[in-house]
Design a protein around this motif. Structure first.
Motif, PDB file in Angstrom:
ATOM      1  N   GLY A 228     -20.526  83.923  40.633  1.00  0.00           N
ATOM      2  CA  GLY A 228     -20.674  82.836  41.588  1.00  0.00           C
ATOM      3  C   GLY A 228     -19.611  81.783  41.373  1.00  0.00           C
TER       4      GLY A 228
ATOM      5  N   GLN B 131     -25.482  81.956  41.765  1.00  0.00           N
ATOM      6  CA  GLN B 131     -24.678  81.204  42.709  1.00  0.00           C
ATOM      7  C   GLN B 131     -23.871  80.100  42.026  1.00  0.00           C
TER       8      GLN B 131
ATOM      9  N   SER C 208     -22.830  84.707  47.861  1.00  0.00           N
ATOM     10  CA  SER C 208     -23.694  84.996  46.712  1.00  0.00           C
ATOM     11  C   SER C 208     -25.070  85.407  47.215  1.00  0.00           C
TER      12      SER C 208
END
Length: 448
Positions: A222, A216, A367
């Motif tokens: 991400g 993430q 994500s």
């Protein structure tokens, strides 16, 4: 006979006779934490906050599943609680038996997972008992942790990023035979080496959240964080946010940690963060009522961030609360910045003012967990002592319901662990020198 077999396996692990594991008899059954299909409506009509995982999570004796190609049976020494186990236990947003039934239609081997009970859990540390046909990298006796990405990779979609595989699932949530058990079934491409300086319970707790935070925040898939980025981290002392805070600090970024109490603020300081917002102390109320957000509170929140950063807005917002905070996140992000979102623990239906996104060229990135490479890199950083587990408390397997209730009611810090075959805490350490070097950081969340 099953408990005798498990006792012999446990004894071999505890006495470091790992070479003998492959010759020991497999148990015909084992104890696992389950939800039951015939109880899926037990909380019907109740508010989410009132649903009690202690009523729905059972410790049952279940048959050991058949081992298929590319799979492993693992003796689970310890596991941990994640939000997906809480969702499973309260049957939200839907009972997981629908996932298992859908999976079971794919093939005769997948049909093993479609059962009237679901053994849950998406983290583990333990020892490989057996591997199925075609496995070359792993063998009985290997000390491992598991990440929770289950993929088949028979189609083309997942071959640049396995998270895009058409048959991608989260083990122990969308599959059966999860990690909150004495034995678990995994695909061998979920396995990673257990960090040698950690105990079984410490090693079990980073898997899901550490990998999720890595993708993430750090990965190109991400937010692709770089040095100097201002990163707003919601729930910065929690199971997910505590790893995001560590990644930001380790990567030269500037975390702005949002927490809900003075105690949680102190935990972030102990991790090394300096810029902290106690949202309860500041009295932020982003919603006037159930249907109406308050843009003035977004503005007040944004001003607080700029006060802390010397006038800078966040380059990245690490979003996981969802509905409650998402409008404020979109507003607060700098022009051209990124909101990277997963989980939505406060609600899945996000509302935001699109003018702040569209006219300021901001990006929202979805994500979900991490691919094997990302998980491996995240685990490597744990193994090298660059990122540390955030285990605060450990329960025995029989009290998994209470552990899940702690997480459901946010009565925890960091991660909550569960002992499975391990008879007590503190076992499993191999590299005592590295442990001694990092012991203070390893224990940051303990007992908090």
């Amino acid at each position: 006979m099953s408990q005798q077999a498990l006792s012999e396996i446990r004894q071999a692990i505890l006495t470091d006779q790992l070479d003998a594991i492959g010759s020991l008899e497999l148990p015909a059954s084992y104890r696992g934490v389950t939800v039951h299909a015939d109880e899926a409506e037990m909380f019907a009509g109740m508010a989410s906050a009132d649903k009690d995982p202690r009523k729905s999570l059972h410790v049952d004796e279940v048959p050991t599943p058949e081992l298929g190609p590319g799979e492993a049976l693992v003796a689970v020494m310890a596991s941990a609680i994640n939000y997906n186990t809480v969702w499973t236990s309260i049957f939200e947003p839907l009972p997981t038996f629908k996932f298992l039934k859908r999976y079971g239609r794919i093939s005769p081997l997948a049909a093993r997972h479609d059962l009237p009970y679901h053994v849950v859990g998406s983290d583990l540390s333990g020892v490989v008992l057996r591997t199925g046909p075609g496995v070359q990298k792993w063998k009985p006796g290997d000390e491992v942790v598991a990440h929770c990405l289950d993929v088949d990779l028979e189609g083309p979609d997942g071959h640049n990023d396995t998270m895009l595989d058409s048959e991608q699932r989260i083990w122990g949530f969308e599959t059966n035979f999860g990690g909150l058990a004495e034995v678990s079934l995994v695909k061998t491409n979920q396995l990673m080496p257990k960090p040698a300086h950690l105990t079984w319970e410490e090693a079990a707790c980073p898997g899901l959240v550490n990998s999720t935070a890595y993708r993430q925040l750090v990965s190109r898939n991400g937010a692709d964080m770089k040095q100097g980025d201002v990163v707003l981290i919601w729930g910065a002392s929690g199971g997910l946010g505590s790893y995001a805070t560590q990644f930001a600090l380790a990567g030269g970024a500037i975390p702005v940690c949002v927490v809900s109490s003075a105690e949680k603020a102190e935990l972030c300081r102990r991790l090394g963060a300096e810029l902290i917002i106690d949202r309860n102390a500041e009295g932020y109320r982003f919603w006037k009522d159930e249907h109406t957000q308050d843009p003035k509170e977004w503005q007040r929140f944004g001003a607080k961030i700029r006060e802390l950063t010397g006038g800078e807005d966040p380059d990245i917002v690490f979003e996981h609360p969802g509905r409650e905070t998402f409008g404020a996140s979109v507003y607060a992000t700098r022009k051209g910045g990124t909101i990277v979102s997963c989980a939505s623990t406060s609600g899945y239906l996000h509302q935001f003012d699109n003018r702040y996104l569209w006219m300021n060229l901001k990006r929202i990135i979805g994500s979900h967990f991490a691919n094997y490479r990302e998980s491996w890199e995240a685990n490597r950083l744990i193994a090298k002592g660059r990122i540390h587990p955030t285990l605060s408390r450990t329960y025995p397997l029989e009290q998994t319901g209470q552990a899940a209730l702690d997480v459901h009611r946010n009565a925890h810090q960091g991660k909550v662990g569960v002992l499975c075959l391990s008879p007590e805490e503190g076992l499993g350490v191999r590299d005592h020198e590295l442990r001694t070097k990092h012991l203070e950081r390893i224990n940051t969340f303990r007992g908090v």
